[in-house]
Design a protein around this motif. Structure first.
Motif, PDB file in Angstrom:
ATOM      1  N   ALA A 122       0.824  -1.207   0.000  1.00 14.40           N
ATOM      2  CA  ALA A 122       0.000   0.000   0.000  1.00 14.40           C
ATOM      3  C   ALA A 122       0.862   1.262   0.000  1.00 14.40           C
ATOM      4  CB  ALA A 122      -0.924  -0.004   1.216  1.00 14.40           C
ATOM      5  N   LEU A 123       1.923   1.253   0.790  1.00 19.01           N
ATOM      6  CA  LEU A 123       2.811   2.424   0.829  1.00 19.01           C
ATOM      7  C   LEU A 123       3.524   2.624  -0.495  1.00 19.01           C
ATOM      8  CD1 LEU A 123       4.293   2.053   4.441  1.00 19.01           C
ATOM      9  CD2 LEU A 123       2.393   3.503   3.667  1.00 19.01           C
ATOM     10  N   ARG A 124       3.879   1.524  -1.159  1.00 23.78           N
ATOM     11  CA  ARG A 124       4.482   1.649  -2.491  1.00 23.78           C
ATOM     12  C   ARG A 124       3.463   2.170  -3.490  1.00 23.78           C
ATOM     13  NH1 ARG A 124       8.124   3.172  -4.112  1.00 23.78           N
ATOM     14  NH2 ARG A 124       8.474   1.886  -5.981  1.00 23.78           N
ATOM     15  N   ALA A 125       2.200   1.760  -3.344  1.00 17.97           N
ATOM     16  CA  ALA A 125       1.145   2.252  -4.237  1.00 17.97           C
ATOM     17  C   ALA A 125       0.984   3.762  -4.117  1.00 17.97           C
ATOM     18  CB  ALA A 125      -0.165   1.551  -3.925  1.00 17.97           C
ATOM     19  N   LEU A 126       1.331   4.298  -2.948  1.00 10.23           N
ATOM     20  CA  LEU A 126       1.264   5.743  -2.740  1.00 10.23           C
ATOM     21  C   LEU A 126       2.573   6.445  -3.115  1.00 10.23           C
ATOM     22  CD1 LEU A 126      -0.628   5.732   0.668  1.00 10.23           C
ATOM     23  CD2 LEU A 126      -1.557   6.215  -1.599  1.00 10.23           C
ATOM     24  N   GLY A 127       3.534   5.665  -3.603  1.00  7.28           N
ATOM     25  CA  GLY A 127       4.786   6.247  -4.077  1.00  7.28           C
ATOM     26  C   GLY A 127       5.803   6.536  -2.998  1.00  7.28           C
ATOM     27  N   LEU A 128       5.653   5.976  -1.797  1.00  9.53           N
ATOM     28  CA  LEU A 128       6.640   6.225  -0.741  1.00  9.53           C
ATOM     29  C   LEU A 128       7.962   5.556  -1.079  1.00  9.53           C
ATOM     30  CD1 LEU A 128       4.031   7.119   0.785  1.00  9.53           C
ATOM     31  CD2 LEU A 128       5.111   6.227   2.863  1.00  9.53           C
ATOM     32  N   GLU A 129       9.040   6.219  -0.746  1.00 14.39           N
ATOM     33  CA  GLU A 129      10.375   5.720  -1.027  1.00 14.39           C
ATOM     34  C   GLU A 129      10.954   5.003   0.194  1.00 14.39           C
ATOM     35  OE1 GLU A 129      11.595   5.636  -3.911  1.00 14.39           O
ATOM     36  OE2 GLU A 129      10.202   6.964  -4.962  1.00 14.39           O
ATOM     37  N   ARG A 130      12.144   4.444  -0.001  1.00 11.77           N
ATOM     38  CA  ARG A 130      12.764   3.603   1.021  1.00 11.77           C
ATOM     39  C   ARG A 130      12.862   4.270   2.403  1.00 11.77           C
ATOM     40  NH1 ARG A 130      16.829  -0.638   1.275  1.00 11.77           N
ATOM     41  NH2 ARG A 130      16.741  -0.789  -0.986  1.00 11.77           N
ATOM     42  N   PRO A 131      13.385   5.508   2.522  1.00 11.10           N
ATOM     43  CA  PRO A 131      13.535   6.082   3.871  1.00 11.10           C
ATOM     44  C   PRO A 131      12.209   6.174   4.624  1.00 11.10           C
ATOM     45  CG  PRO A 131      14.794   7.357   2.271  1.00 11.10           C
ATOM     46  CD  PRO A 131      13.937   6.421   1.495  1.00 11.10           C
ATOM     47  N   ALA A 132      11.151   6.573   3.929  1.00 11.99           N
ATOM     48  CA  ALA A 132       9.851   6.727   4.582  1.00 11.99           C
ATOM     49  C   ALA A 132       9.288   5.374   5.015  1.00 11.99           C
ATOM     50  CB  ALA A 132       8.874   7.433   3.643  1.00 11.99           C
ATOM     51  N   ILE A 133       9.356   4.394   4.128  1.00 15.34           N
ATOM     52  CA  ILE A 133       8.858   3.060   4.466  1.00 15.34           C
ATOM     53  C   ILE A 133       9.668   2.453   5.602  1.00 15.34           C
ATOM     54  CG2 ILE A 133       8.567   0.699   3.604  1.00 15.34           C
ATOM     55  CD1 ILE A 133       7.834   1.856   0.901  1.00 15.34           C
ATOM     56  N   ALA A 134      10.978   2.671   5.581  1.00 14.08           N
ATOM     57  CA  ALA A 134      11.832   2.131   6.637  1.00 14.08           C
ATOM     58  C   ALA A 134      11.479   2.744   7.990  1.00 14.08           C
ATOM     59  CB  ALA A 134      13.301   2.393   6.302  1.00 14.08           C
ATOM     60  N   ARG A 135      11.239   4.052   8.036  1.00 12.30           N
ATOM     61  CA  ARG A 135      10.888   4.705   9.307  1.00 12.30           C
ATOM     62  C   ARG A 135       9.555   4.178   9.843  1.00 12.30           C
ATOM     63  NH1 ARG A 135      12.568   9.370   6.610  1.00 12.30           N
ATOM     64  NH2 ARG A 135      10.393   9.988   6.296  1.00 12.30           N
ATOM     65  N   LEU A 136       8.576   4.063   8.951  1.00 12.41           N
ATOM     66  CA  LEU A 136       7.267   3.577   9.383  1.00 12.41           C
ATOM     67  C   LEU A 136       7.345   2.121   9.829  1.00 12.41           C
ATOM     68  CD1 LEU A 136       5.065   5.173   6.558  1.00 12.41           C
ATOM     69  CD2 LEU A 136       5.326   5.966   8.914  1.00 12.41           C
TER      70      LEU A 136
END
Length: 372
Positions: free
Chosen positions: A302-316
């Protein structure tokens, strides 16, 4: 001195029948207990409720029933007293065992109700366990508190509405009623009628009551239930309030990662799910399930579908893993490259089904599973 002419055979026979009935009931209870023990043994650990969740769920269910029961009983007593039915009002006041009656009936096993209550409990537990994120400016208020002061009147009112709704939700007592059920209209409707029927069953003297008294009790309880239904506003729920705020914020794609991060940093899982739901175009419950799902990779997709990149996904992912013992932080770290290999287009295609109506998706799943 006992009367030797009294025939004791009837009493003995009645006592024997009672003992036989108790023995039969114990046999049934033993069978049910064994069935429950077997089912519990074979349930997969990932599906098993931990003790903390079990206790929280038990407290929430009891509080919901106490809330509705108190509303119906109090209104019913007032109505009966106003009609000069003091004896029946007193019987209603002395009624007990509503929770036990509903538990034994199996009504509380309703999948939709239990799914909602388990999700509410886990959502609150996750929020409480999230690490507090320190702001660069220690004097900076939390995201929602800043939004309350926003010059946009609609945004400020929506933020204040969320604060009020959350304060009601978090006031679950150790025992006793809640300020309100805070359920959807559909679930509140079910619970009210269940409690009304159980309350009717639990009023003392039911078998001795004449038909007019029984009819009056039914009418008074039905009126009390309808009154509760009319007063219920699902727009007051946390879920409704947070979705209004998410719509008011209407985060741009470049704003979303920081907002999601700050929502978790402020321990507001509700706001995290609301922002996620609005961005994905799905219902709140769908986004909440994504946030609470520790057994799959749906949230990362879902986060990739919203275009989030590695740093943001890693923090979450790190914040959620620290708060939820069911998540494996090392497995997540090993998976991050695979997550980032998913294109935005593929992720959106994979989640397209979540945007479909919930009843349609439930019907598709039911057909796929086949007969129970």
């Amino acid at each position: 001195m006992s009367d030797p002419n009294v025939d004791m055979s009837d009493g003995v026979q009645m006592g024997a029948r009672t003992l036989l009935a108790h023995a039969a009931a114990a046999d049934d209870a033993a069978h049910d207990g064994l069935s429950g023990a077997i089912a519990d043994f074979f349930i997969h650990d990932s599906h098993r409720l931990d003790e903390r969740t079990r206790l929280g769920l038990a407290r929430l269910i009891r509080a919901l029933i106490d809330t509705v029961e108190g509303e119906l009983r109090d209104h019913g007593i007032r109505q009966l007293q106003a009609q000069g039915e003091g004896e029946l009002a007193e019987s209603l006041a002395r009624s007990t065992g509503v929770f036990a009656a509903l538990s034994e009936s199996g009504l509380l096993r309703d999948r939709t109700l239990m799914a909602e209550l388990i999700a509410q409990v886990r959502q609150e537990q996750l929020a409480a366990a999230l690490p507090i994120q320190a702001h660069d400016d220690p004097e900076q208020p939390s995201l929602v508190n800043r939004l309350v002061q926003h010059p946009d009147r609609v945004l400020a009112q929506c933020a204040m509405g969320l604060l009020i709704a959350e304060s009601r939700r978090r006031s679950v007592p150790e025992q006793g009623p809640l300020p309100q059920t805070d359920l959807s209209a559909e679930l509140h409707h079910r619970l009210v009628w269940w409690v009304a029927a159980a309350l009717r069953q639990c009023v003392p003297g039911g078998s001795e009551r004449d038909m007019s008294g029984a009819a009056l009790l039914d009418r008074v309880l039905a009126e009390a239930a309808q009154r509760s239904l009319a007063a219920h506003d699902e727009g007051d729920r946390v879920e409704a309030a947070v979705m209004r705020l998410a719509v008011a914020i209407d985060a741009r794609p470049e704003e979303l990662p920081e907002l999601l991060d700050e929502a978790l940093g402020d321990r507001r899982v509700t706001l995290f799910a609301g922002l996620l739901a609005h961005a994905l175009g799905v219902d709140y419950a769908v986004a909440r399930d994504l946030a609470l799902d520790s057994a799959s990779s749906r949230l990362w997709v879902a986060l990739r579908a919203l275009g989030l990149e590695r740093p943001a996904i890693a923090r979450l992912g790190l914040a959620l893993a620290q708060a939820d013992p069911r998540r494996d932080i090392e497995a997540f770290a090993e998976q991050i490259d695979t997550i980032m290999a998913i294109t935005v287009e593929d992720a959106r295609a994979a989640l397209a089904g979540l945007r479909l109506p919930v009843d349609y998706r439930a019907a598709v799943q039911a057909l796929r599973r086949g007969p129970a």
